[in-house]
Design a protein around this motif. Structure first.
Motif, PDB file in Angstrom:
ATOM      1  N   TYR A 214      88.407  57.776 -27.512  1.00 56.75           N
ATOM      2  CA  TYR A 214      87.893  58.742 -26.534  1.00 56.75           C
ATOM      3  C   TYR A 214      87.896  60.156 -27.105  1.00 56.75           C
ATOM      4  CZ  TYR A 214      87.233  61.392 -22.266  1.00 56.75           C
ATOM      5  OH  TYR A 214      86.735  62.252 -21.334  1.00 56.75           O
ATOM      6  N   HIS A 215      89.005  60.549 -27.719  1.00 58.66           N
ATOM      7  CA  HIS A 215      89.076  61.890 -28.317  1.00 58.66           C
ATOM      8  C   HIS A 215      87.926  62.092 -29.304  1.00 58.66           C
ATOM      9  CE1 HIS A 215      92.740  63.449 -26.610  1.00 58.66           C
ATOM     10  NE2 HIS A 215      93.449  62.404 -27.018  1.00 58.66           N
ATOM     11  N   PHE A 216      87.711  61.093 -30.157  1.00 59.92           N
ATOM     12  CA  PHE A 216      86.685  61.217 -31.186  1.00 59.92           C
ATOM     13  C   PHE A 216      85.284  61.236 -30.575  1.00 59.92           C
ATOM     14  CE2 PHE A 216      84.048  59.419 -34.706  1.00 59.92           C
ATOM     15  CZ  PHE A 216      84.150  60.514 -35.553  1.00 59.92           C
ATOM     16  N   LEU A 217      84.989  60.320 -29.647  1.00 60.22           N
ATOM     17  CA  LEU A 217      83.647  60.278 -29.066  1.00 60.22           C
ATOM     18  C   LEU A 217      83.357  61.500 -28.203  1.00 60.22           C
ATOM     19  CD1 LEU A 217      82.620  56.641 -28.123  1.00 60.22           C
ATOM     20  CD2 LEU A 217      82.236  57.929 -30.200  1.00 60.22           C
ATOM     21  N   LYS A 218      84.375  62.027 -27.549  1.00 56.06           N
ATOM     22  CA  LYS A 218      84.199  63.254 -26.767  1.00 56.06           C
ATOM     23  C   LYS A 218      83.867  64.403 -27.719  1.00 56.06           C
ATOM     24  CE  LYS A 218      85.064  65.344 -22.703  1.00 56.06           C
ATOM     25  NZ  LYS A 218      84.114  65.239 -21.618  1.00 56.06           N
ATOM     26  N   ASP A 219      84.533  64.415 -28.867  1.00 54.42           N
ATOM     27  CA  ASP A 219      84.347  65.439 -29.885  1.00 54.42           C
ATOM     28  C   ASP A 219      82.918  65.437 -30.432  1.00 54.42           C
ATOM     29  OD1 ASP A 219      86.469  67.137 -31.677  1.00 54.42           O
ATOM     30  OD2 ASP A 219      84.782  66.519 -32.897  1.00 54.42           O
ATOM     31  N   VAL A 220      82.317  64.256 -30.547  1.00 51.35           N
ATOM     32  CA  VAL A 220      80.992  64.148 -31.166  1.00 51.35           C
ATOM     33  C   VAL A 220      79.867  63.968 -30.142  1.00 51.35           C
ATOM     34  CG1 VAL A 220      81.962  63.194 -33.289  1.00 51.35           C
ATOM     35  CG2 VAL A 220      81.135  61.639 -31.518  1.00 51.35           C
ATOM     36  N   ALA A 221      80.158  64.175 -28.866  1.00 50.68           N
ATOM     37  CA  ALA A 221      79.157  63.944 -27.816  1.00 50.68           C
ATOM     38  C   ALA A 221      77.867  64.728 -28.057  1.00 50.68           C
ATOM     39  CB  ALA A 221      79.751  64.301 -26.454  1.00 50.68           C
ATOM     40  N   ALA A 222      77.972  65.912 -28.662  1.00 52.51           N
ATOM     41  CA  ALA A 222      76.787  66.756 -28.898  1.00 52.51           C
ATOM     42  C   ALA A 222      75.786  66.114 -29.856  1.00 52.51           C
ATOM     43  CB  ALA A 222      77.221  68.120 -29.437  1.00 52.51           C
TER      44      ALA A 222
ATOM     45  N   SER B 121      70.270  56.440 -26.277  1.00 51.60           N
ATOM     46  CA  SER B 121      70.734  55.113 -25.822  1.00 51.60           C
ATOM     47  C   SER B 121      71.917  54.599 -26.639  1.00 51.60           C
ATOM     48  CB  SER B 121      69.584  54.111 -25.884  1.00 51.60           C
ATOM     49  OG  SER B 121      69.223  53.859 -27.231  1.00 51.60           O
ATOM     50  N   ARG B 122      72.261  55.280 -27.713  1.00 45.68           N
ATOM     51  CA  ARG B 122      73.367  54.853 -28.569  1.00 45.68           C
ATOM     52  C   ARG B 122      74.730  55.356 -28.079  1.00 45.68           C
ATOM     53  NH1 ARG B 122      72.274  53.059 -33.764  1.00 45.68           N
ATOM     54  NH2 ARG B 122      70.065  52.758 -34.217  1.00 45.68           N
ATOM     55  N   ARG B 123      74.734  56.215 -27.094  1.00 47.36           N
ATOM     56  CA  ARG B 123      75.983  56.783 -26.570  1.00 47.36           C
ATOM     57  C   ARG B 123      76.929  55.714 -26.036  1.00 47.36           C
ATOM     58  NH1 ARG B 123      74.202  62.238 -23.864  1.00 47.36           N
ATOM     59  NH2 ARG B 123      72.185  61.263 -23.896  1.00 47.36           N
ATOM     60  N   ARG B 124      78.248  55.908 -26.269  1.00 42.56           N
ATOM     61  CA  ARG B 124      79.234  54.935 -25.765  1.00 42.56           C
ATOM     62  C   ARG B 124      80.367  55.586 -24.965  1.00 42.56           C
ATOM     63  NH1 ARG B 124      81.493  52.016 -30.744  1.00 42.56           N
ATOM     64  NH2 ARG B 124      81.035  54.003 -31.695  1.00 42.56           N
ATOM     65  N   LEU B 125      80.332  56.882 -24.814  1.00 44.77           N
ATOM     66  CA  LEU B 125      81.427  57.570 -24.124  1.00 44.77           C
ATOM     67  C   LEU B 125      81.602  57.042 -22.697  1.00 44.77           C
ATOM     68  CD1 LEU B 125      83.589  59.752 -24.509  1.00 44.77           C
ATOM     69  CD2 LEU B 125      81.934  61.426 -23.657  1.00 44.77           C
ATOM     70  N   GLY B 126      80.503  56.786 -22.010  1.00 40.93           N
ATOM     71  CA  GLY B 126      80.570  56.262 -20.644  1.00 40.93           C
ATOM     72  C   GLY B 126      81.257  54.905 -20.569  1.00 40.93           C
ATOM     73  N   LEU B 127      81.063  54.072 -21.588  1.00 36.51           N
ATOM     74  CA  LEU B 127      81.724  52.760 -21.623  1.00 36.51           C
ATOM     75  C   LEU B 127      83.237  52.930 -21.739  1.00 36.51           C
ATOM     76  CD1 LEU B 127      79.297  50.862 -24.040  1.00 36.51           C
ATOM     77  CD2 LEU B 127      79.409  50.683 -21.541  1.00 36.51           C
TER      78      LEU B 127
END
Length: 196
Positions: free
Chosen positions: A49-57, A73-79
């Protein structure tokens, strides 16, 4: 007669240029036995989560959008957020300012994206281990690792083809590898925080 020797693909150069960091991360994650208990798993999810939140941009990056047709469509933060909700755990608080944003140059952003998207390939194997050990599935608490299912390999190959096809200068080629190494190093920083 001399045979023409083709240059290694950009993706291969990326893999070779980051192999030391990648191997270190893989070994250190598995050494934590992430699926031995629910608490171990929550630590593992917190790291992701920390990493994906960091790269959300990256998934909103204007230059990347021009070259990566299925970027959003490749985003996974919501999952990941759904997995935390399934487990009735609060989302972790991140204290670091992201290193990538919409102003990050294309080559560097592409290097970061290579790392983030590459993690999906190993996620399939981890998802099977998780299902065996904690019995979580893509319908409950393992949505992040389950990902898109069967399309994961083809999505990765598609991204690699796109990375290989983008025209980059020599300076950008180095920025691409530097960006990927930065992403792995950033992940290691979060590892140190989560497992301190």
């Amino acid at each position: 007669m001399t045979a023409a020797v083709s240059a290694p693909s950009r993706a291969l150069k990326l893999r070779q240029g980051t192999a030391d960091l990648h191997d270190n991360i893989d070994k250190s994650i598995m050494a934590k036995d992430p699926f031995a208990s629910v608490d171990n798993y929550v630590q593992f999810l917190s790291l992701q989560y920390h990493f994906l939140k960091d790269v959300a941009a990256l998934y909103e990056h204007c230059e990347l959008k021009k070259h990566i047709d299925d970027l959003a469509s490749r985003r996974r933060l919501g999952l990941l957020e759904q997995d935390f909700a399934d487990l009735e755990r609060a989302l972790p608080n991140s204290t670091l300012t992201p290193l990538v944003d919409n102003n990050t140059d294309l080559a560097t952003a592409l290097g970061w994206l290579y790392v983030v998207e590459g993690s999906k390939v190993g996620a399939a194997m981890l998802g099977k281990q998780l299902q065996t050990q904690l019995h979580y599935t893509g319908e409950f608490a393992a949505r992040y690792l389950a990902g898109p299912g069967a399309g994961r390999g083809s999505a990765w190959r598609h991204l690699i083809q796109l990375i290989d096809s983008i025209e980059l200068s020599q300076t950008q080629e180095q920025a691409l590898i530097d960006g990927a190494r930065q992403a792995f190093s950033r992940f290691q920083l979060y590892q140190a925080q989560v497992y301190s």
